[in-house]
Design a protein around this motif. Structure first.
Motif, PDB file in Angstrom:
ATOM      1  N   MET A   1       0.838  -1.198   0.000  1.00 36.06           N
ATOM      2  CA  MET A   1       0.000   0.000   0.000  1.00 36.06           C
ATOM      3  C   MET A   1       0.870   1.243   0.000  1.00 36.06           C
ATOM      4  N   ASP A   2       0.509   2.237  -0.797  1.00 34.04           N
ATOM      5  CA  ASP A   2       1.223   3.506  -0.818  1.00 34.04           C
ATOM      6  C   ASP A   2       0.661   4.430   0.263  1.00 34.04           C
ATOM      7  N   TYR A   3       1.540   4.901   1.138  1.00 33.61           N
ATOM      8  CA  TYR A   3       1.139   5.798   2.214  1.00 33.61           C
ATOM      9  C   TYR A   3       1.608   7.216   1.890  1.00 33.61           C
ATOM     10  N   PRO A   4       0.880   8.229   2.347  1.00 37.77           N
ATOM     11  CA  PRO A   4       1.377   9.596   2.199  1.00 37.77           C
ATOM     12  C   PRO A   4       2.745   9.750   2.862  1.00 37.77           C
ATOM     13  N   SER A   5       3.601  10.539   2.259  1.00 37.35           N
ATOM     14  CA  SER A   5       4.940  10.750   2.796  1.00 37.35           C
ATOM     15  C   SER A   5       4.890  11.570   4.076  1.00 37.35           C
ATOM     16  N   ALA A   6       5.925  11.425   4.882  1.00 33.65           N
ATOM     17  CA  ALA A   6       6.055  12.247   6.077  1.00 33.65           C
ATOM     18  C   ALA A   6       6.359  13.682   5.664  1.00 33.65           C
ATOM     19  N   LEU A   7       5.698  14.614   6.298  1.00 31.69           N
ATOM     20  CA  LEU A   7       5.921  16.042   6.100  1.00 31.69           C
ATOM     21  C   LEU A   7       6.663  16.594   7.314  1.00 31.69           C
ATOM     22  N   PRO A   8       7.131  17.842   7.261  1.00 29.52           N
ATOM     23  CA  PRO A   8       7.877  18.388   8.408  1.00 29.52           C
ATOM     24  C   PRO A   8       7.112  18.246   9.723  1.00 29.52           C
ATOM     25  N   HIS A   9       7.828  17.884  10.768  1.00 31.47           N
ATOM     26  CA  HIS A   9       7.206  17.700  12.078  1.00 31.47           C
ATOM     27  C   HIS A   9       8.270  17.795  13.158  1.00 31.47           C
ATOM     28  N   ASP A  10       7.822  18.003  14.386  1.00 33.34           N
ATOM     29  CA  ASP A  10       8.702  17.939  15.547  1.00 33.34           C
ATOM     30  C   ASP A  10       8.753  16.510  16.064  1.00 33.34           C
ATOM     31  N   LEU A  11       9.688  16.251  16.958  1.00 31.33           N
ATOM     32  CA  LEU A  11       9.712  14.977  17.662  1.00 31.33           C
ATOM     33  C   LEU A  11       8.662  14.993  18.768  1.00 31.33           C
ATOM     34  N   PRO A  12       8.232  13.830  19.238  1.00 28.92           N
ATOM     35  CA  PRO A  12       7.251  13.797  20.330  1.00 28.92           C
ATOM     36  C   PRO A  12       7.739  14.596  21.542  1.00 28.92           C
ATOM     37  N   LYS A  13       6.837  15.381  22.103  1.00 28.51           N
ATOM     38  CA  LYS A  13       7.155  16.236  23.249  1.00 28.51           C
ATOM     39  C   LYS A  13       6.163  15.955  24.365  1.00 28.51           C
ATOM     40  N   GLN A  14       6.655  15.753  25.574  1.00 25.91           N
ATOM     41  CA  GLN A  14       5.776  15.481  26.703  1.00 25.91           C
ATOM     42  C   GLN A  14       5.128  16.779  27.173  1.00 25.91           C
ATOM     43  N   ILE A  15       3.790  16.741  27.367  1.00 28.68           N
ATOM     44  CA  ILE A  15       3.059  17.922  27.833  1.00 28.68           C
ATOM     45  C   ILE A  15       2.341  17.669  29.151  1.00 28.68           C
ATOM     46  N   PRO A  52      -3.678  10.860  14.062  1.00 26.21           N
ATOM     47  CA  PRO A  52      -2.317  10.506  13.668  1.00 26.21           C
ATOM     48  C   PRO A  52      -1.695  11.422  12.617  1.00 26.21           C
ATOM     49  N   VAL A  53      -0.401  11.663  12.799  1.00 31.96           N
ATOM     50  CA  VAL A  53       0.439  12.400  11.863  1.00 31.96           C
ATOM     51  C   VAL A  53       1.655  11.526  11.582  1.00 31.96           C
ATOM     52  N   ARG A  54       1.883  11.191  10.322  1.00 31.46           N
ATOM     53  CA  ARG A  54       3.017  10.330  10.000  1.00 31.46           C
ATOM     54  C   ARG A  54       4.327  11.046  10.294  1.00 31.46           C
ATOM     55  N   MET A  55       5.250  10.307  10.895  1.00 26.73           N
ATOM     56  CA  MET A  55       6.584  10.828  11.162  1.00 26.73           C
ATOM     57  C   MET A  55       7.625  10.120  10.315  1.00 26.73           C
ATOM     58  N   ASP A  56       8.797  10.747  10.199  1.00 29.07           N
ATOM     59  CA  ASP A  56       9.913  10.128   9.499  1.00 29.07           C
ATOM     60  C   ASP A  56      10.581   9.107  10.425  1.00 29.07           C
ATOM     61  N   ASP A  82      -3.246   9.427   7.602  1.00 29.74           N
ATOM     62  CA  ASP A  82      -2.111   8.660   8.116  1.00 29.74           C
ATOM     63  C   ASP A  82      -2.515   7.490   9.002  1.00 29.74           C
ATOM     64  N   ASP A  83      -3.802   7.252   9.155  1.00 32.93           N
ATOM     65  CA  ASP A  83      -4.248   6.127   9.969  1.00 32.93           C
ATOM     66  C   ASP A  83      -3.750   4.782   9.440  1.00 32.93           C
ATOM     67  N   PRO A  84      -3.889   4.501   8.126  1.00 35.17           N
ATOM     68  CA  PRO A  84      -3.464   3.177   7.648  1.00 35.17           C
ATOM     69  C   PRO A  84      -1.987   2.899   7.877  1.00 35.17           C
ATOM     70  N   PHE A  85      -1.135   3.921   7.768  1.00 35.08           N
ATOM     71  CA  PHE A  85       0.300   3.721   7.972  1.00 35.08           C
ATOM     72  C   PHE A  85       0.568   3.163   9.362  1.00 35.08           C
TER      73      PHE A  85
END
Length: 240
Positions: A1-15, A52-56, A82-85
């Motif tokens: 399956m072809d998934y959308p590519s990862a776009l710019p994002h931050d790393l996970p951050k604890q809040i 969900p947001v796809r990450m690299d 990005d759910d299927p990924f």
């Protein structure tokens, strides 16, 4: 399956305790890119990815350090790309409200129902009525005495102290179409997603009965304090 590519994002951050955010983005056209957020809730070592947001690969490596991805959750119909990924990568259970038509994959294995079970403790699901397609919010209740909760939303309530991962053109456009730098109930969402304006007013009144201090939406920035006050102000602007 072809998934959308990862776009710019931050790393996970604890809040908060066992709660993390990934600030990413979505690119609906070749010239516009604006913010999109993924919430991560950890419970007994298991992770639930919400909106969900796809990450690299670097982001995924950090995600794997947090725990085992066991659940993927969609709160609003437009946040499904990005759910299927993640479901496929981690063989995760997929939680969503039934009846959505914008994204019909992956198959729902755990239907979300107000008053029903969730994959983490100390939380309640709030389902908006009077919608063209179903949308929900989640109240994370704090375990500490006297501490107030955190509200997780998707499109219905958004907050912008800034415009993370948003390109220059979108930064110009967003305030013009109602996405100003504040906590807001988007007029575009009211126009396109809601069936009954009087009915949705009553839904926000019901939501404001919940006890919370913080807000993390599917777009924009995290509200660390006074979120209930800010949402009440947004409600008054739209419905008073």
């Amino acid at each position: 399956m072809d998934y959308p590519s990862a776009l710019p994002h931050d790393l996970p951050k604890q809040i908060a305790e066992d709660v993390f955010v990934v600030h990413g983005c979505v690119k609906p056209s070749a010239v516009v890119r604006f913010s999109r957020n993924m919430a991560i809730v950890r419970d007994k070592g298991e992770l639930t990815l919400i909106n969900p947001v796809r990450m690299d690969e670097a982001g995924l490596a950090e995600l794997d350090k947090l725990g085992k991805v066991a659940h993927v959750m969609r709160l609003a119909p437009s946040h499904g790309m990005d759910d299927p990924f993640y479901v496929d990568r981690y063989n995760a259970e997929f939680w969503s409200l039934e009846g959505g038509t914008t994204y019909t994959e992956p198959k729902i294995t755990q239907p979300l129902v107000e008053g029903g079970v969730l994959p983490f403790s100390n939380a309640k699901l709030f389902v908006f009525k009077h919608m063209h397609e179903p949308e929900a919010a989640i109240l994370l209740e704090r375990s500490q005495e006297r501490a107030r909760g955190m509200l997780l939303t998707c499109d219905a309530i958004q907050s912008y102290a800034s415009y993370p991962h948003t390109n220059w053109l979108a930064r110009k456009i967003l305030p013009l179409i109602g996405f100003t730098q504040e906590t807001l109930i988007p007029k575009m969402w009211l126009k396109l997603a809601v069936q009954n304006q009087e009915g949705i007013k009553a839904e926000f009144e019901r939501l404001l009965e919940l006890d919370f201090e913080q807000l993390l939406s599917g777009h924009g920035t995290f509200v660390e304090k006074n979120a209930h006050i800010e949402i009440k102000r947004a409600f008054d602007i739209k419905f008073s």
